[in-house]
Design a protein around this motif. Structure first.
Motif, PDB file in Angstrom:
ATOM      1  N   SER A 252      11.250  17.665  -6.834  1.00  0.00           N
ATOM      2  CA  SER A 252      11.821  17.899  -5.442  1.00  0.00           C
ATOM      3  C   SER A 252      12.825  16.843  -5.015  1.00  0.00           C
ATOM      4  CB  SER A 252      11.344  18.645  -5.038  1.00  0.00           C
ATOM      5  OG  SER A 252      10.575  17.685  -4.226  1.00  0.00           O
ATOM      6  N   LEU A 253      12.676  15.810  -4.991  1.00  0.00           N
ATOM      7  CA  LEU A 253      13.188  14.630  -4.409  1.00  0.00           C
ATOM      8  C   LEU A 253      14.593  14.826  -5.409  1.00  0.00           C
ATOM      9  CD1 LEU A 253      13.459  11.884  -2.860  1.00  0.00           C
ATOM     10  CD2 LEU A 253      12.305  10.892  -4.241  1.00  0.00           C
ATOM     11  N   LEU A 254      14.415  14.461  -7.205  1.00  0.00           N
ATOM     12  CA  LEU A 254      15.503  13.937  -7.776  1.00  0.00           C
ATOM     13  C   LEU A 254      16.429  15.154  -7.386  1.00  0.00           C
ATOM     14  CD1 LEU A 254      13.961  13.240 -11.138  1.00  0.00           C
ATOM     15  CD2 LEU A 254      14.866  11.876  -9.638  1.00  0.00           C
ATOM     16  N   SER A 255      16.132  16.529  -7.506  1.00  0.00           N
ATOM     17  CA  SER A 255      16.806  17.826  -6.859  1.00  0.00           C
ATOM     18  C   SER A 255      18.079  17.884  -5.343  1.00  0.00           C
ATOM     19  CB  SER A 255      16.292  18.149  -6.817  1.00  0.00           C
ATOM     20  OG  SER A 255      17.490  20.047  -6.195  1.00  0.00           O
ATOM     21  N   TYR A 256      16.321  16.823  -4.655  1.00  0.00           N
ATOM     22  CA  TYR A 256      17.442  16.403  -3.185  1.00  0.00           C
ATOM     23  C   TYR A 256      18.931  14.874  -3.175  1.00  0.00           C
ATOM     24  CZ  TYR A 256      17.863  15.393   2.338  1.00  0.00           C
ATOM     25  OH  TYR A 256      17.899  15.357   2.850  1.00  0.00           O
ATOM     26  N   ILE A 257      18.363  14.279  -4.008  1.00  0.00           N
ATOM     27  CA  ILE A 257      19.345  13.115  -4.547  1.00  0.00           C
ATOM     28  C   ILE A 257      20.494  13.493  -4.764  1.00  0.00           C
ATOM     29  CG2 ILE A 257      19.413  10.426  -5.794  1.00  0.00           C
ATOM     30  CD1 ILE A 257      16.721  10.740  -5.255  1.00  0.00           C
ATOM     31  N   ALA A 258      20.033  14.261  -6.188  1.00  0.00           N
ATOM     32  CA  ALA A 258      21.694  15.058  -6.884  1.00  0.00           C
ATOM     33  C   ALA A 258      22.662  15.948  -6.371  1.00  0.00           C
ATOM     34  CB  ALA A 258      20.966  15.807  -8.259  1.00  0.00           C
ATOM     35  N   ASP A 259      22.116  16.660  -5.182  1.00  0.00           N
ATOM     36  CA  ASP A 259      22.719  17.928  -4.841  1.00  0.00           C
ATOM     37  C   ASP A 259      23.750  16.625  -3.360  1.00  0.00           C
ATOM     38  OD1 ASP A 259      21.595  19.910  -5.792  1.00  0.00           O
ATOM     39  OD2 ASP A 259      20.062  20.253  -5.040  1.00  0.00           O
ATOM     40  N   ARG A 260      23.197  15.925  -3.009  1.00  0.00           N
ATOM     41  CA  ARG A 260      23.654  14.885  -2.284  1.00  0.00           C
ATOM     42  C   ARG A 260      24.494  13.653  -2.324  1.00  0.00           C
ATOM     43  NH1 ARG A 260      19.463  18.053  -0.755  1.00  0.00           N
ATOM     44  NH2 ARG A 260      19.398  18.819   1.259  1.00  0.00           N
TER      45      ARG A 260
ATOM     46  N   ASP B 162       0.406  -1.517  -0.438  1.00  0.00           N
ATOM     47  CA  ASP B 162       0.185   0.099   0.070  1.00  0.00           C
ATOM     48  C   ASP B 162       0.130   1.043   0.309  1.00  0.00           C
ATOM     49  OD1 ASP B 162      -1.764   1.839   0.217  1.00  0.00           O
ATOM     50  OD2 ASP B 162      -3.116   1.186   2.393  1.00  0.00           O
ATOM     51  N   VAL B 163       1.261   1.649  -1.246  1.00  0.00           N
ATOM     52  CA  VAL B 163       2.181   3.166  -1.112  1.00  0.00           C
ATOM     53  C   VAL B 163       2.123   4.187  -0.279  1.00  0.00           C
ATOM     54  CG1 VAL B 163       2.705   1.785  -3.547  1.00  0.00           C
ATOM     55  CG2 VAL B 163       1.219   3.710  -3.752  1.00  0.00           C
ATOM     56  N   TRP B 164       0.343   3.942  -0.248  1.00  0.00           N
ATOM     57  CA  TRP B 164      -0.629   5.621   0.024  1.00  0.00           C
ATOM     58  C   TRP B 164      -0.186   5.440   1.767  1.00  0.00           C
ATOM     59  CZ3 TRP B 164      -0.952   8.567  -3.601  1.00  0.00           C
ATOM     60  CH2 TRP B 164      -1.295   8.147  -5.186  1.00  0.00           C
ATOM     61  N   LYS B 165       0.320   4.308   2.195  1.00  0.00           N
ATOM     62  CA  LYS B 165       0.073   4.476   3.864  1.00  0.00           C
ATOM     63  C   LYS B 165       1.579   4.475   4.524  1.00  0.00           C
ATOM     64  CE  LYS B 165      -0.299   0.601   7.109  1.00  0.00           C
ATOM     65  NZ  LYS B 165      -0.271  -0.487   7.936  1.00  0.00           N
ATOM     66  N   TYR B 166       2.377   4.800   3.383  1.00  0.00           N
ATOM     67  CA  TYR B 166       4.000   5.649   3.813  1.00  0.00           C
ATOM     68  C   TYR B 166       4.570   6.267   2.738  1.00  0.00           C
ATOM     69  CZ  TYR B 166       3.769   0.549   5.932  1.00  0.00           C
ATOM     70  OH  TYR B 166       3.250  -0.145   6.448  1.00  0.00           O
ATOM     71  N   ASP B 167       5.353   7.461   3.237  1.00  0.00           N
ATOM     72  CA  ASP B 167       5.620   8.088   2.921  1.00  0.00           C
ATOM     73  C   ASP B 167       7.146   7.478   2.269  1.00  0.00           C
ATOM     74  OD1 ASP B 167       6.858  10.544   2.373  1.00  0.00           O
ATOM     75  OD2 ASP B 167       6.217  11.994   3.604  1.00  0.00           O
ATOM     76  N   LEU B 168       7.142   7.613   1.033  1.00  0.00           N
ATOM     77  CA  LEU B 168       8.112   7.304   0.599  1.00  0.00           C
ATOM     78  C   LEU B 168       8.939   7.693  -0.057  1.00  0.00           C
ATOM     79  CD1 LEU B 168       6.413   4.113  -1.940  1.00  0.00           C
ATOM     80  CD2 LEU B 168       8.080   3.835   0.453  1.00  0.00           C
ATOM     81  N   GLU B 169       8.570   8.874   0.334  1.00  0.00           N
ATOM     82  CA  GLU B 169       9.234  10.668  -0.198  1.00  0.00           C
ATOM     83  C   GLU B 169      10.482  10.562   0.623  1.00  0.00           C
ATOM     84  OE1 GLU B 169       9.450  14.413  -2.509  1.00  0.00           O
ATOM     85  OE2 GLU B 169       8.453  13.028  -3.002  1.00  0.00           O
ATOM     86  N   ALA B 170      10.064  10.468   2.013  1.00  0.00           N
ATOM     87  CA  ALA B 170      10.853  10.882   3.377  1.00  0.00           C
ATOM     88  C   ALA B 170      11.663   9.685   3.206  1.00  0.00           C
ATOM     89  CB  ALA B 170       9.655  11.385   4.499  1.00  0.00           C
ATOM     90  N   MET B 171      10.581   8.680   3.503  1.00  0.00           N
ATOM     91  CA  MET B 171      11.835   7.368   3.148  1.00  0.00           C
ATOM     92  C   MET B 171      13.456   7.621   2.339  1.00  0.00           C
ATOM     93  SD  MET B 171       9.518   3.174   3.523  1.00  0.00           S
ATOM     94  CE  MET B 171       8.421   3.978   3.786  1.00  0.00           C
ATOM     95  N   CYS B 172      12.619   7.990   1.173  1.00  0.00           N
ATOM     96  CA  CYS B 172      14.132   7.378   0.379  1.00  0.00           C
ATOM     97  C   CYS B 172      15.333   8.958   0.517  1.00  0.00           C
ATOM     98  CB  CYS B 172      13.670   8.420  -1.526  1.00  0.00           C
ATOM     99  SG  CYS B 172      14.838   8.026  -2.341  1.00  0.00           S
ATOM    100  N   ARG B 173      14.978   9.730   0.594  1.00  0.00           N
ATOM    101  CA  ARG B 173      15.601  11.309   1.772  1.00  0.00           C
ATOM    102  C   ARG B 173      15.950  10.255   2.455  1.00  0.00           C
ATOM    103  NH1 ARG B 173      13.630  16.623   0.115  1.00  0.00           N
ATOM    104  NH2 ARG B 173      11.832  16.450  -1.583  1.00  0.00           N
ATOM    105  N   HIS B 174      15.363  10.288   3.651  1.00  0.00           N
ATOM    106  CA  HIS B 174      16.100   9.399   4.486  1.00  0.00           C
ATOM    107  C   HIS B 174      17.319   8.792   4.300  1.00  0.00           C
ATOM    108  CE1 HIS B 174      16.810   8.414   8.714  1.00  0.00           C
ATOM    109  NE2 HIS B 174      16.436   7.095   9.119  1.00  0.00           N
ATOM    110  N   ALA B 175      17.340   7.592   3.256  1.00  0.00           N
ATOM    111  CA  ALA B 175      18.233   6.797   3.372  1.00  0.00           C
ATOM    112  C   ALA B 175      19.089   7.664   2.127  1.00  0.00           C
ATOM    113  CB  ALA B 175      17.699   5.991   1.984  1.00  0.00           C
ATOM    114  N   VAL B 176      19.002   8.838   1.462  1.00  0.00           N
ATOM    115  CA  VAL B 176      20.379   9.482   1.175  1.00  0.00           C
ATOM    116  C   VAL B 176      21.216   9.717   2.300  1.00  0.00           C
ATOM    117  CG1 VAL B 176      20.732  11.210  -0.283  1.00  0.00           C
ATOM    118  CG2 VAL B 176      18.942   9.707  -0.894  1.00  0.00           C
ATOM    119  N   ASP B 177      19.968  10.189   3.101  1.00  0.00           N
ATOM    120  CA  ASP B 177      21.634  10.890   4.376  1.00  0.00           C
ATOM    121  C   ASP B 177      21.959  10.098   4.237  1.00  0.00           C
ATOM    122  OD1 ASP B 177      19.604  13.834   3.276  1.00  0.00           O
ATOM    123  OD2 ASP B 177      18.553  13.745   5.228  1.00  0.00           O
TER     124      ASP B 177
END
Length: 203
Positions: free
Chosen positions: A96-104, A63-78
């Motif tokens: 904005s997620l892609l930009s976050y990934i590319a910048d880091r 259930d992709v709507w149950k979790y904030d996958l974008e927030a998880m992805c940002r955390h994993a990048v960190d």
């Protein structure tokens, strides 16, 4: 589990072996399940070496709507601390997620963005030009892709070896044929390209 008359404790496994096992999980299973098992597993899951590759593909019944996958992805990048080499984003995401990934993640070698409704071609290629070591790019999108987009990629990513693009078009919508423009952009800027796949699909 009993073996030779004693019960094996998974916590007693060497951290390298534990890491090898956990690397087979997707981002959700690692962050929301595995790292909560015990202190050792949490320490392994927090290690940057666990995050050289981020896989977001989920099972069909997830259930992709149950979790904030974008927030998880940002955390994993960190957690990767700049060591991310490969990331595959599927069925979620934003520019904005892609930009976050590319910048880091300036060391990124592979980027996949598949069926990400919130990601535009502009967002994809704006991020890609920040990734000079990129070797593989896979894109499946409804957003229009032009020759100018690909020229920017070719000039910014001299190590690009594989380019896979699937352009989706909703049935009944108009389409601008820019095949010659795309071919020219690739010929002019992607001299090291070994594998190229471009598919136009009506959905």
């Amino acid at each position: 589990m009993k073996h030779g008359g004693y019960r094996r404790n998974w916590v007693d496994l060497p951290s390298e072996l534990t890491s090898s096992i956990l690397l087979r999980l997707n981002i959700h299973d690692i962050l929301n399940n595995a790292q909560k098992v015990c202190k050792l597993w949490r320490r392994v899951c927090q290690d940057p070496s666990m995050w050289t590759k981020i896989e977001t593909r989920m099972s069909k019944n997830f259930d992709v709507w149950k979790y904030d996958l974008e927030a998880m992805c940002r955390h994993a990048v960190d957690l990767s601390r700049g060591g991310l080499l490969e990331i595959n984003i599927e069925d979620f995401g934003s520019d904005s997620l892609l930009s976050y990934i590319a910048d880091r993640s300036s060391n990124l070698r592979r980027l996949g963005a598949v069926n990400c409704g919130g990601i535009t071609s502009f967002g994809i290629f704006k991020a890609v030009v920040k990734l000079p070591l990129l070797e593989e790019l896979e894109v499946v999108t409804h957003s229009f892709i032009s020759g100018d987009h690909l020229k920017a990629v070719g000039k910014s990513c001299p190590n690009l070896r594989t380019l896979m693009i699937r352009q989706l078009k909703l049935n009944g919508m108009g389409y601008v044929d820019c095949g010659d423009e795309i071919a020219l952009a690739i010929a002019e800027t992607m001299h090291g390209l070994h594998h190229f796949h471009f598919l136009f699909t009506v959905v």
